[in-house]
Structures are given as C-alpha cells and as structure tokens.
Design a protein around this motif. Structure first.
Motif, PDB file in Angstrom:
ATOM      1  N   LEU A 167       0.959  -1.130   0.076  1.00  0.00           N
ATOM      2  CA  LEU A 167      -0.103  -0.093   0.039  1.00  0.00           C
ATOM      3  C   LEU A 167       0.850   1.096  -0.008  1.00  0.00           C
ATOM      4  O   LEU A 167       1.874   1.301   0.717  1.00  0.00           O
ATOM      5  CB  LEU A 167      -0.846  -0.089   1.075  1.00  0.00           C
ATOM      6  CG  LEU A 167      -2.075   0.775   0.981  1.00  0.00           C
ATOM      7  CD1 LEU A 167      -3.100   0.468   0.151  1.00  0.00           C
ATOM      8  CD2 LEU A 167      -2.815   0.876   2.471  1.00  0.00           C
ATOM      9  N   PRO A 168       0.640   2.181  -0.713  1.00  0.00           N
ATOM     10  CA  PRO A 168       1.704   3.383  -0.993  1.00  0.00           C
ATOM     11  C   PRO A 168       1.515   4.259   0.243  1.00  0.00           C
ATOM     12  O   PRO A 168       0.986   5.402   0.022  1.00  0.00           O
ATOM     13  CB  PRO A 168       0.992   3.881  -2.349  1.00  0.00           C
ATOM     14  CG  PRO A 168       0.204   2.947  -2.975  1.00  0.00           C
ATOM     15  CD  PRO A 168      -0.432   2.161  -2.100  1.00  0.00           C
ATOM     16  N   ALA A 169       2.346   4.036   1.181  1.00  0.00           N
ATOM     17  CA  ALA A 169       2.400   4.540   2.444  1.00  0.00           C
ATOM     18  C   ALA A 169       3.698   4.109   3.068  1.00  0.00           C
ATOM     19  O   ALA A 169       4.163   2.951   2.890  1.00  0.00           O
ATOM     20  CB  ALA A 169       1.310   4.561   3.321  1.00  0.00           C
ATOM     21  N   SER A 170       4.390   4.995   3.747  1.00  0.00           N
ATOM     22  CA  SER A 170       5.306   4.585   4.288  1.00  0.00           C
ATOM     23  C   SER A 170       5.191   3.786   5.487  1.00  0.00           C
ATOM     24  O   SER A 170       4.081   3.764   6.075  1.00  0.00           O
ATOM     25  CB  SER A 170       6.441   5.746   4.923  1.00  0.00           C
ATOM     26  OG  SER A 170       5.861   6.540   5.837  1.00  0.00           O
ATOM     27  N   THR A 171       6.232   2.919   6.065  1.00  0.00           N
ATOM     28  CA  THR A 171       5.881   1.999   7.255  1.00  0.00           C
ATOM     29  C   THR A 171       5.627   3.005   8.390  1.00  0.00           C
ATOM     30  O   THR A 171       4.739   2.642   9.111  1.00  0.00           O
ATOM     31  CB  THR A 171       7.151   1.268   7.641  1.00  0.00           C
ATOM     32  OG1 THR A 171       7.648   0.491   6.358  1.00  0.00           O
ATOM     33  CG2 THR A 171       6.819   0.186   8.600  1.00  0.00           C
ATOM     34  N   ALA A 172       6.245   4.094   8.487  1.00  0.00           N
ATOM     35  CA  ALA A 172       5.971   5.059   9.771  1.00  0.00           C
ATOM     36  C   ALA A 172       4.404   5.391   9.510  1.00  0.00           C
ATOM     37  O   ALA A 172       3.840   5.558  10.703  1.00  0.00           O
ATOM     38  CB  ALA A 172       6.838   6.074   9.778  1.00  0.00           C
ATOM     39  N   GLU A 173       3.974   5.797   8.390  1.00  0.00           N
ATOM     40  CA  GLU A 173       2.708   6.307   8.384  1.00  0.00           C
ATOM     41  C   GLU A 173       1.680   5.366   8.607  1.00  0.00           C
ATOM     42  O   GLU A 173       0.827   5.537   9.390  1.00  0.00           O
ATOM     43  CB  GLU A 173       2.434   6.777   6.951  1.00  0.00           C
ATOM     44  CG  GLU A 173       3.306   7.935   6.582  1.00  0.00           C
ATOM     45  CD  GLU A 173       3.312   8.176   5.208  1.00  0.00           C
ATOM     46  OE1 GLU A 173       3.998   9.162   4.628  1.00  0.00           O
ATOM     47  OE2 GLU A 173       3.065   7.490   4.132  1.00  0.00           O
TER      48      GLU A 173
END
Lengths: 272, 281
Positions: A93-99
C-alpha cells in the motif's frame, strides 16, 4: 508533510471502514448488556450487587472494556503483517511504514480509548433514558471526564504500547505471548531485585532467610540507623525515576521500538 | 526500470543453500515480461524482492531508480503486486475502490469501470463473498486501472476458468501503457502464449534465458519428426507419434511453441542460449 498527513488520513479511513462492522456489533452488544442491567435495576430494588449504576461500578466496567478489549484489539493491530495471504496489502500500500504505524497507533490508543469513553457514556445515557421511561427509576450515568477514567486511559496507553510491540514482534498468538513475556520479565525482575536486596542487606540474613531485625528496619524505614536520611532521599529519587520512566518514557519507547520492528519486517514463507 | 546486480538471497538467513546467488537482470523498457520457471525456483521470491517485500542478502536491486526495500510511498504508488494467494476485505468492490484508489494518483476510475465490466466483476457484492476467480479478476481490474508503471502478477491465471484466462490475456494485452512494465510470473506456460514477450527463465537461482520472442523466431524452428533426431537438434521431446524437435532455423519452419521452448531451456539452457545469441542477430 501534506502528503504524509493525507496518507495517514486515508489509512485511518481505510482501517475504520474495514473494522466498522465488528466494532458496531461489539458496541451494540455492550449497549444491550448495559440496558439490561439498567432495566433490572429499575424492576428490582433488591439488586445491590449490580455494579453498573454506581460511579465505582461504571469505572470498573469502563476499565474492563478499556483494558481487556483494548489490549486484545491492540494485539491484533499488525495481524496482516504476519499473514502470508494478506501481508502484500500492508507492504505494497503506497504509504511509508511509519505512516502505516502511526495510523494503527492512533486507532488502537487514542481511537479506541475515545470510542470506549464516548461509547460507554452514550450507552449509559441511552440505557438510563430507556430505563427511566420503562421503569420509572434509573441509576446514574457514566462520567467520561471523571479523573479515575482519565487516569485509566493514561495507564491503558502505557500498557497498549507494550502490546503494540508484541503485535509487531510475534507472528502468532500475539496477546498470549505478550502476557507470557511480561510474566517472565517480572519473574526475572523479582529475582534480580531479591539478589540486590540480599547483597545490600547482607548482614540481616541467615542464609537466604531474613532476620526479624530486617523486617523491623524496613518497617521503620531505617529510622534508627545512621543512613536513614540517605535511604529516604534515595527511595524518593528511585520513586521519581521509576514514576517518570513508567508514566512518560515507557510508552514512547515501545512505540518507537514497534515502528523500527515493523520497518525490518519482511514477508515470510514466500516460496510458492 | 528494474536493475538487479549480483543479487543473493536465501531463506532462514544464510544457513540454507542460497535461492539466488549472483543473480543479475536488467529490464530497461516497458512490455509484458514473462518470468517463467519451475515450481520452487524462486519466481515469487524474485517478485517480492523487486517489490520490497523481501530484502536481498547481497547485491543490489533498484526499481525506477529506487531501492524497493525502502518502501517509499513515491515508489509504491508506481508499483502494484497481485499475489497468487490473497485475502480481500469484507467490503463491496465500490467501497474498495473508494478506500484504495486515492493512494494511487494515476488511478483511472472510468478505465476501472470498463475493465470490471469486461471481466464481469460484480462491484456491488462484498468482495469476501466472491469466488476466488472473481476476486482475482477484481484485483486485476484494479491493478490495471492504477496507472502504476510496474505491475507484478504472480501466477495470475491460477484459479481462473478457461474463458477467464482468455479474457485475462486479452485485457492485459490491451491495457499495456507506454513505458509500463507488466511482469508476469508463471509456471503455466500455455496460459501466457501470445501475451508475454520477452521471456525470462529462472533456473537454479539464476536467469538462464532472457530474449524477445522475435529473437527466438529468428533463431529456432520447431518440427515434428517420426524418428529420433540427429545430434544437430537443440532439443527433442518424444510424443505419441514421433518427436517434436527444436532446431536452429534454416529457412522456413514452424514457429516455436512456448511450452517446448520452456522445456528446452530447462533441459539444455546453454544450447538454447547459444542458438538464440547466434541465430537472433
């Protein structure tokens, strides 16, 4: 920054939409039970054992919903990360791990606690209203701004951080394994504490058994000893340090550890 | 677009025999690439390494000039991975699109609607209640509508019925955008006939074949012969009524069947490679 906030908002929206049905079902069940208790309270005046309806009873029920429900929900926060059939969704899913982590953190900490605070409050208001109309009598409602409730929420966030780490760390049975880990940790801690105690008060022991004078000493907090002042000061400092670590540092520590752990996570058993 | 240099990887850390050792691959142009290989050769693993779901133990892998292991949103929104096995949330197709499409800036809603219609997917039904093939077709339509420059499909025809396989080939072929890479991993070579080009074959932890079909057509020809072929054959397979033989092309000849080519590559990789390098010029 805008992109990050937008993605966190999208992740929250997605996560809420996917758990809406089971959450609504659970909330309805709790509301139904609360209503049942309120009606029973109204019908029978001989139900002093019913906890719901008193301020203390409300706090007890609230804490159980908060801790038991919240920690189970938190333990399942990263279930899909360890599930071969679902983890591509998490990774791709296009979001960073932190997000992705922040979204789950918000949902299981602030989100869950707020939902239980507001939900339980509304359930008692609704139940009180219905019971009042049907039976003519109604016990008091839950006060979500009560200091006890807010303290419980703070303690929940601390416990939640540990279970969130367990959710990221363990691949299966996250809840049980986290509890077992805590048990093992506290057993080990108590052994270390006992060993330190034995060394510090070495003159007050017969082998491994403490002398009566040690118990007396502890009861008086070393009042008759020359190191009474320093003992009092040291125990005060220890209390403050432990308090700061528990109240302010423990949760951020485990949240950061969880984020790092998630970042290092890969798929497993990918061979088809 | 995809560059892999001397990549090494093994499961369970470094204790087991490496799945890949010094694997290199360079995909420079758009197209529908077929990643072929036998079961267990590491096709899925390679796709997962390319998409950042696994981390290489050695070497380098870059996709669109980024390291996929960083899982940066800028790369992820240009990459879609359709796995062989998956689970979908218990929401309708419409709800799925409204929740997931905003993550992909290039998502084309009208294209998605057209694809869903072509693939006969019911968007009003809960995804979790659809059949496996229907779920796969839904995700396929979604993937093709995302506008991602990299699409990784892992065994996409598994679980599809025969008409759906044909539909899949038609839809994917028609959907390829300029500069887009669709990398399809499969061991069901026949399902990909007339779709994939170039062909990449993975065997024994390395890429043993990477050529366009045009090169193969110029280099090799297929024939059916009643008797065992002489030593000049690149590869031969016994059939019910004789032998199917793969030879270096000399003039006319039947175009090479993909399954035969795959078998030849697996059995005699050096001979096929040499024939393609020399005959494909």
């Amino acid at each position: 920054m805008n992109g990050t906030l937008r993605r966190i908002r999208l992740l929250l929206k997605r996560d809420i939409a996917e758990v809406l049905r089971p959450v609504a079902l659970s909330a309805a069940t709790v509301a139904g039970i609360v209503l049942l208790f309120y009606l029973m309270h109204g019908i029978s005046t001989h139900t002093p054992t019913l906890v719901i309806g008193t301020a203390g009873g409300h706090q007890a029920v609230f804490r159980q919903l908060l801790y038991i429900g919240g920690l189970i929900v938190t333990s399942r926060a990263f279930r899909e990360v360890h599930d071969k059939a679902r983890n591509h969704d998490w990774f791709m899913l296009p979001a960073s791990t932190a997000e992705k982590f922040v979204a789950r953190l918000l949902l299981t900490s602030v989100g869950y606690a707020s939902a239980v605070l507001v939900g339980y409050f509304l359930a008692t208001v609704l139940a009180a209203g219905i019971a009042g109309v049907l039976t003519g009598s109604s016990p008091g409602i839950f006060n979500p701004l009560d200091r006890e409730a807010l303290r419980a929420v703070h303690n929940y966030w601390i416990m939640q951080s540990i279970f969130l780490f367990g959710a990221a760390y363990f691949r299966k049975l996250h809840f049980i394994k986290t509890i077992l880990s805590l048990v093992v940790f506290f057993i080990a801690l108590s052994w270390v504490a006992a060993a330190v105690f034995r060394i510090v008060f070495t003159g007050y022991f017969d082998g491994m058994m403490p002398q009566a004078s040690l118990l007396e000493l502890l009861r008086n907090a070393g009042k008759d000893t020359p190191w009474h002042e320093s003992l009092a000061a040291t125990s005060g400092i220890v209390r403050v340090v432990v308090g700061v670590i528990y109240q302010a540092l423990l949760a951020p520590f485990f949240w950061i550890a969880t984020c790092v752990r998630l970042h290092e996570t890969e798929v497993s058993d990918a061979v088809s | 677009m995809i560059s892999i240099e001397a990549l090494s990887f093994s499961y369970s850390g470094h204790s087991r025999e490496p799945l890949f050792r010094e694997l290199s691959l360079d995909i420079a142009h758009g197209g529908i690439y077929g990643l072929l290989g036998r079961n267990g050769t590491g096709k899925t693993t390679l796709l997962r390494l390319m998409s950042g779901q696994l981390f290489p133990h050695g070497g380098r892998c870059t996709v669109l000039d980024r390291d996929p292991a960083d899982r940066a949103p800028e790369l992820l929104r240009n990459m879609f991975f359709l796995p062989e096995e998956f689970r979908v949330p218990a929401i309708t197709g419409h709800a799925y699109v409204s929740l997931y499409a905003p993550f992909y800036p290039g998502f084309d809603s009208s294209r998605f609607t057209t694809l869903a219609l072509e693939l006969e997917v019911n968007l009003d039904q809960r995804l979790s209640t659809l059949s496996f093939g229907q779920k796969k077709k839904f995700l396929l339509a979604f993937a093709l509508a995302t506008g991602c420059r990299m699409l990784f499909f892992d065994e996409p025809t598994n679980g599809l019925d025969i008409p759906s396989k044909r539909q899949f080939r038609r839809t994917v072929a028609a959907s390829l955008a300029a500069g887009q890479v669709i990398l399809i991993s499969t061991h069901q070579v026949r399902d990909m006939e007339n779709l994939i080009d170039p062909i990449i074959v993975l065997e024994n932890g390395r890429i043993v074949f990477f050529h366009e079909l045009d090169v193969v057509s110029r280099a090799l020809a297929m024939s059916h012969e009643p008797v065992p072929p002489a030593d000049d054959a690149v590869y031969a397979e016994q059939t019910m009524d004789g032998y199917t033989v793969l030879r270096r092309r000399r003039g006319d000849g039947t175009p090479v069947d993909l399954e035969l080519l795959f078998n030849a590559i697996i059995q005699a990789p050096e001979r096929v490679e040499q024939a393609c390098v020399e005959g494909g010029r």
